[in-house]
Motif scaffolding. Structure first.
Motif, short mmCIF file in Angstrom:
data_model
loop_
_atom_site.label_atom_id
_atom_site.label_comp_id
_atom_site.label_asym_id
_atom_site.label_seq_id
_atom_site.Cartn_x
_atom_site.Cartn_y
_atom_site.Cartn_z
N GLN A 13 -13.11 97.53 -79.51
CA GLN A 13 -13.62 98.76 -78.91
C GLN A 13 -13.35 99.94 -79.82
OE1 GLN A 13 -11.43 98.68 -75.24
NE2 GLN A 13 -13.11 97.74 -74.09
N PRO A 38 -26.75 96.37 -78.93
CA PRO A 38 -26.24 96.26 -77.57
C PRO A 38 -24.74 95.94 -77.51
CG PRO A 38 -28.35 95.16 -77.73
CD PRO A 38 -27.93 95.51 -79.14
N ALA A 39 -24.25 95.19 -78.48
CA ALA A 39 -22.82 94.86 -78.51
C ALA A 39 -21.99 96.12 -78.74
CB ALA A 39 -22.52 93.82 -79.59
N GLU A 42 -22.09 98.26 -75.55
CA GLU A 42 -21.25 97.68 -74.50
C GLU A 42 -19.76 97.94 -74.77
OE1 GLU A 42 -20.19 93.40 -72.41
OE2 GLU A 42 -21.71 93.47 -73.98
N GLN A 43 -19.33 97.78 -76.01
CA GLN A 43 -17.93 98.03 -76.34
C GLN A 43 -17.56 99.49 -76.08
OE1 GLN A 43 -15.49 95.87 -77.22
NE2 GLN A 43 -16.91 94.19 -76.98
N ARG A 45 -19.10 101.57 -73.98
CA ARG A 45 -19.11 101.78 -72.52
C ARG A 45 -17.82 101.25 -71.89
NH1 ARG A 45 -24.50 100.33 -72.75
NH2 ARG A 45 -23.98 98.16 -72.29
N ASN A 46 -17.37 100.08 -72.33
CA ASN A 46 -16.13 99.51 -71.80
C ASN A 46 -14.94 100.40 -72.14
OD1 ASN A 46 -17.49 97.35 -70.69
ND2 ASN A 46 -17.04 95.97 -72.40
N ARG A 49 -15.11 103.40 -69.87
CA ARG A 49 -14.73 103.00 -68.50
C ARG A 49 -13.21 102.86 -68.39
NH1 ARG A 49 -18.89 100.09 -67.01
NH2 ARG A 49 -18.49 98.56 -68.62
#
Length: 91
Positions: A13, A38-39, A42-43, A45-46, A49
């Protein structure tokens, strides 16, 4: 008992976050790290979050760091440097 946020972060991340800072877009970060866009998204976004904050403002052609993202970007490289130094010390 809640886990400290730092325990929930991954090195991937942080690497994706820093590549996005450097490139100014998820697509550019994907090219730098030789992974899919997209990977990267996603990282990031994680990571957002987990931290409970937005690190980037999404624009039409890329991203720019929020104030929190800029603050994290100042210190995040030190995390990776410290890990590299630790690994070197035991090799």
């Amino acid at each position: 008992m809640r886990e400290p946020k730092a325990e929930l972060l991954s090195l991937q991340q942080i690497r994706c976050f820093l590549a996005t800072i450097q490139a100014g877009s998820f697509t550019g970060a994907a090219e730098l790290l030789d992974v899919s866009q997209p990977a990267i998204a996603e990282q990031v976004r994680n990571l957002e979050r987990t931290l409970g904050i937005e690190l980037f403002v999404r624009t039409g052609r890329g991203v720019r760091p929020t104030a929190a993202g800029a603050a994290f970007a100042e210190r995040a490289p030190g995390i990776l440097r410290a890990l590299d130094e630790s690994l070197e010390s035991v090799s």
